[in-house]
Scaffold this motif. Structure first.
Motif, mmCIF file in Angstrom:
data_model
loop_
_atom_site.group_PDB
_atom_site.id
_atom_site.type_symbol
_atom_site.label_atom_id
_atom_site.label_comp_id
_atom_site.label_asym_id
_atom_site.label_seq_id
_atom_site.Cartn_x
_atom_site.Cartn_y
_atom_site.Cartn_z
ATOM 1 N N SER A 104 2.092 7.463 1.276
ATOM 2 C CA SER A 104 2.278 7.386 3.144
ATOM 3 C C SER A 104 2.489 6.090 3.149
ATOM 4 C CB SER A 104 0.765 8.093 3.555
ATOM 5 O OG SER A 104 0.718 7.653 4.698
ATOM 6 N N HIS A 105 3.228 5.758 4.359
ATOM 7 C CA HIS A 105 3.449 4.319 4.824
ATOM 8 C C HIS A 105 2.620 3.688 5.635
ATOM 9 C CE1 HIS A 105 7.042 3.253 2.299
ATOM 10 N NE2 HIS A 105 7.527 4.544 2.449
ATOM 11 N N ASP A 106 1.643 4.649 5.947
ATOM 12 C CA ASP A 106 0.630 4.231 7.275
ATOM 13 C C ASP A 106 -0.491 3.191 6.454
ATOM 14 O OD1 ASP A 106 1.568 5.727 9.005
ATOM 15 O OD2 ASP A 106 0.191 7.613 8.398
ATOM 16 N N MET A 107 -0.734 2.173 7.261
ATOM 17 C CA MET A 107 -2.022 1.298 6.633
ATOM 18 C C MET A 107 -3.100 1.809 6.359
ATOM 19 S SD MET A 107 -1.090 -1.926 6.519
ATOM 20 C CE MET A 107 -2.797 -2.651 6.448
ATOM 21 N N PRO A 108 -3.701 1.672 5.103
ATOM 22 C CA PRO A 108 -4.765 2.354 4.678
ATOM 23 C C PRO A 108 -6.017 2.187 5.397
ATOM 24 C CG PRO A 108 -4.306 0.459 3.007
ATOM 25 C CD PRO A 108 -3.003 0.659 4.246
ATOM 26 N N LYS A 109 -6.734 3.178 5.741
ATOM 27 C CA LYS A 109 -7.761 2.911 6.554
ATOM 28 C C LYS A 109 -8.977 3.627 5.784
ATOM 29 C CE LYS A 109 -5.310 3.359 11.324
ATOM 30 N NZ LYS A 109 -4.175 3.723 10.560
ATOM 31 N N SER A 110 -8.695 4.516 4.932
ATOM 32 C CA SER A 110 -9.794 5.047 4.362
ATOM 33 C C SER A 110 -9.181 5.246 2.734
ATOM 34 C CB SER A 110 -10.274 6.664 4.846
ATOM 35 O OG SER A 110 -11.033 7.149 3.988
ATOM 36 N N LEU A 111 -10.269 5.140 1.861
ATOM 37 C CA LEU A 111 -9.761 5.364 0.515
ATOM 38 C C LEU A 111 -9.652 6.611 0.121
ATOM 39 C CD1 LEU A 111 -12.704 3.068 -1.230
ATOM 40 C CD2 LEU A 111 -10.357 2.510 -0.711
ATOM 41 N N PHE A 112 -10.015 7.515 1.036
ATOM 42 C CA PHE A 112 -9.984 9.173 0.665
ATOM 43 C C PHE A 112 -8.597 9.515 1.186
ATOM 44 C CE2 PHE A 112 -14.779 9.244 0.498
ATOM 45 C CZ PHE A 112 -14.813 8.629 -1.013
ATOM 46 N N GLN A 113 -7.679 8.790 1.943
ATOM 47 C CA GLN A 113 -6.362 9.229 2.502
ATOM 48 C C GLN A 113 -5.173 8.719 1.609
ATOM 49 O OE1 GLN A 113 -6.460 7.824 6.579
ATOM 50 N NE2 GLN A 113 -8.294 8.752 7.257
ATOM 51 N N PRO A 114 -4.008 9.556 1.843
ATOM 52 C CA PRO A 114 -2.960 8.837 1.193
ATOM 53 C C PRO A 114 -2.451 7.287 1.596
ATOM 54 C CG PRO A 114 -2.681 11.138 2.023
ATOM 55 C CD PRO A 114 -3.992 10.509 2.608
ATOM 56 N N GLY A 115 -1.907 6.727 0.496
ATOM 57 C CA GLY A 115 -1.222 5.412 0.714
ATOM 58 C C GLY A 115 -0.070 5.453 -0.141
ATOM 59 N N CYS A 116 0.144 3.838 -0.373
ATOM 60 C CA CYS A 116 1.387 3.644 -1.209
ATOM 61 C C CYS A 116 1.066 2.292 -1.711
ATOM 62 C CB CYS A 116 2.860 3.748 -0.380
ATOM 63 S SG CYS A 116 2.835 2.472 0.773
ATOM 64 N N THR A 117 1.676 2.221 -2.988
ATOM 65 C CA THR A 117 1.798 0.875 -3.577
ATOM 66 C C THR A 117 3.488 0.368 -3.574
ATOM 67 O OG1 THR A 117 2.101 1.910 -5.946
ATOM 68 C CG2 THR A 117 -0.034 1.416 -5.186
ATOM 69 N N ILE A 118 3.647 -0.929 -3.963
ATOM 70 C CA ILE A 118 5.038 -1.559 -4.197
ATOM 71 C C ILE A 118 5.619 -0.413 -5.184
ATOM 72 C CG2 ILE A 118 6.303 -3.385 -4.803
ATOM 73 C CD1 ILE A 118 4.334 -5.157 -3.731
ATOM 74 N N THR A 119 5.209 -0.295 -6.349
ATOM 75 C CA THR A 119 5.839 0.554 -7.193
ATOM 76 C C THR A 119 6.228 2.040 -6.796
ATOM 77 O OG1 THR A 119 3.815 0.991 -8.408
ATOM 78 C CG2 THR A 119 4.986 -0.849 -9.207
ATOM 79 N N SER A 120 4.917 2.496 -6.165
ATOM 80 C CA SER A 120 5.346 4.004 -5.823
ATOM 81 C C SER A 120 6.469 4.074 -4.623
ATOM 82 C CB SER A 120 4.139 4.457 -5.170
ATOM 83 O OG SER A 120 3.825 3.912 -4.083
ATOM 84 N N VAL A 121 6.454 3.004 -3.898
ATOM 85 C CA VAL A 121 7.710 2.947 -2.733
ATOM 86 C C VAL A 121 8.971 2.889 -3.349
ATOM 87 C CG1 VAL A 121 8.840 1.750 -0.896
ATOM 88 C CG2 VAL A 121 6.261 2.116 -0.972
ATOM 89 N N ILE A 122 9.076 1.971 -4.503
ATOM 90 C CA ILE A 122 10.377 1.583 -4.959
ATOM 91 C C ILE A 122 10.931 2.953 -5.883
ATOM 92 C CG2 ILE A 122 11.461 0.416 -6.838
ATOM 93 C CD1 ILE A 122 9.920 -2.075 -6.013
ATOM 94 N N ALA A 123 9.801 3.559 -6.572
ATOM 95 C CA ALA A 123 10.100 4.678 -7.449
ATOM 96 C C ALA A 123 10.710 6.117 -6.683
ATOM 97 C CB ALA A 123 8.908 5.006 -8.350
ATOM 98 N N SER A 124 9.964 6.408 -5.477
ATOM 99 C CA SER A 124 10.026 7.473 -4.859
ATOM 100 C C SER A 124 11.311 7.430 -3.637
ATOM 101 C CB SER A 124 8.736 7.705 -3.895
ATOM 102 O OG SER A 124 8.280 6.733 -3.141
#
Length: 296
Positions: free
Chosen positions: A233-253
């Motif tokens: 998810s490209h939303d700014m992380p607000k909680s540790l229990f919600q989806p997020g993204c990393t640099i590597t995951s964005v490039i790979a996906s």
């Protein structure tokens, strides 16, 4: 010239050329994104390929959060394991069993660990996250909707992957502490714990920190396992229990889905940022390791 020196020279030159070529290629490929967005690329949370707006902040934040959490968890477990194996607390037969298991864990492919996290760990952890959130919902990082595929799950998966690095290198560092120093401390009346705290760990600290930094570099660059469990998810992380993204995951996906030159250039700039961060971490680790060998 000595053949060994010649091979070493060519190997060193090849590595330097490889790093320079990689950096130059990423810099050239990301030129369009750098020219259009400038510094705002690093602080923008926009990621809209349709409108041509790209920002790296959510990916950078996700990378920093998952790496920090995973390194904290792995450091505690890895150093504790190293102390137990090499600090004189475990029987010989236990060391013979645990050491190969640690090395075997390092050899497990990341995609296999990712599948384990996706199919088994994330459904199990979703119930745990719900329980934690129901009691600690007033703390922002634990509040909001709960998902098993989340930043926290990605952090736990990453910690599993870097524990062997920290445990193995820290164990080697502890074993390299001169026996005379430890025996001298015990002869002066120090307990096993006091010898470990006053002599062993301070002496090996540079190498242990170096192992943590190397594990950090591994966590920064891990791709498949994180991509499978973080949610992308490209939303700014607000909680540790919600989806997020990393640099590597964005490039790979998203690399295969990139249709415009600006889209591809933005992904290349993400890769450039990751390369610079990884180089900085590895260079720091090298200097820490040199400090250890200088003392040894």
């Amino acid at each position: 010239m000595d053949p060994v020196k010649l091979i070493s020279l060519f190997s060193s030159i090849f590595i330097l050329l490889f790093i320079f070529t990689t950096f130059s290629s990423l810099l050239l490929a990301s030129n369009e994104s750098i020219s259009k967005f400038g510094f705002s690329f690093l602080i923008s949370a926009d990621w809209d390929p349709v409108e041509g707006r790209f920002g790296a902040l959510p990916a950078i934040a996700g990378t920093a959060i998952t790496t920090a959490i995973s390194v904290l968890i792995a450091s505690a477990i890895g150093i504790g394991t190293a102390v137990y194996i090499s600090g004189g607390y475990s029987p010989y037969w236990v060391r013979r069993i645990i050491a190969p298991l640690i090395d075997s864990l390092a050899a497990v492919p990341s995609v296999v660990i990712g599948l384990f996290g996706l199919l088994f760990l994330s459904p199990l952890l979703e119930n745990v996250y719900s329980l934690i959130s129901s009691h600690l919902y007033f703390i922002p990082i634990f509040g909001g909707p709960v998902r098993g595929i989340s930043i926290m799950t990605a952090s736990l998966i990453l910690s599993m992957m870097i524990i062997p690095t920290i445990a193995s290198l820290s164990s080697s560092a502890i074993e390299m502490v001169p026996v005379e120093l430890k025996e001298g401390a015990r002869a002066l009346g120090a307990t096993r714990w006091e010898t470990l705290r006053i002599i062993t760990l301070p002496y090996a600290s540079s190498y242990i920190i170096s192992s943590i930094l190397l594990a950090t570099a591994r966590a920064l660059g891990e791709t498949m396992a994180v991509t499978m469990v973080i949610g992308n998810s490209h939303d700014m992380p607000k909680s540790l229990f919600q989806p997020g993204c990393t640099i590597t995951s964005v490039i790979a996906s998203e690399f295969l889905e990139a249709t415009s030159s600006l889209y591809i250039s933005s992904l290349m700039e993400l890769g450039l940022i990751l390369l610079l961060i990884s180089l900085l971490v590895n260079i720091t680790a090298i200097f820490m390791r040199r400090g250890f060998y200088a003392r040894a």
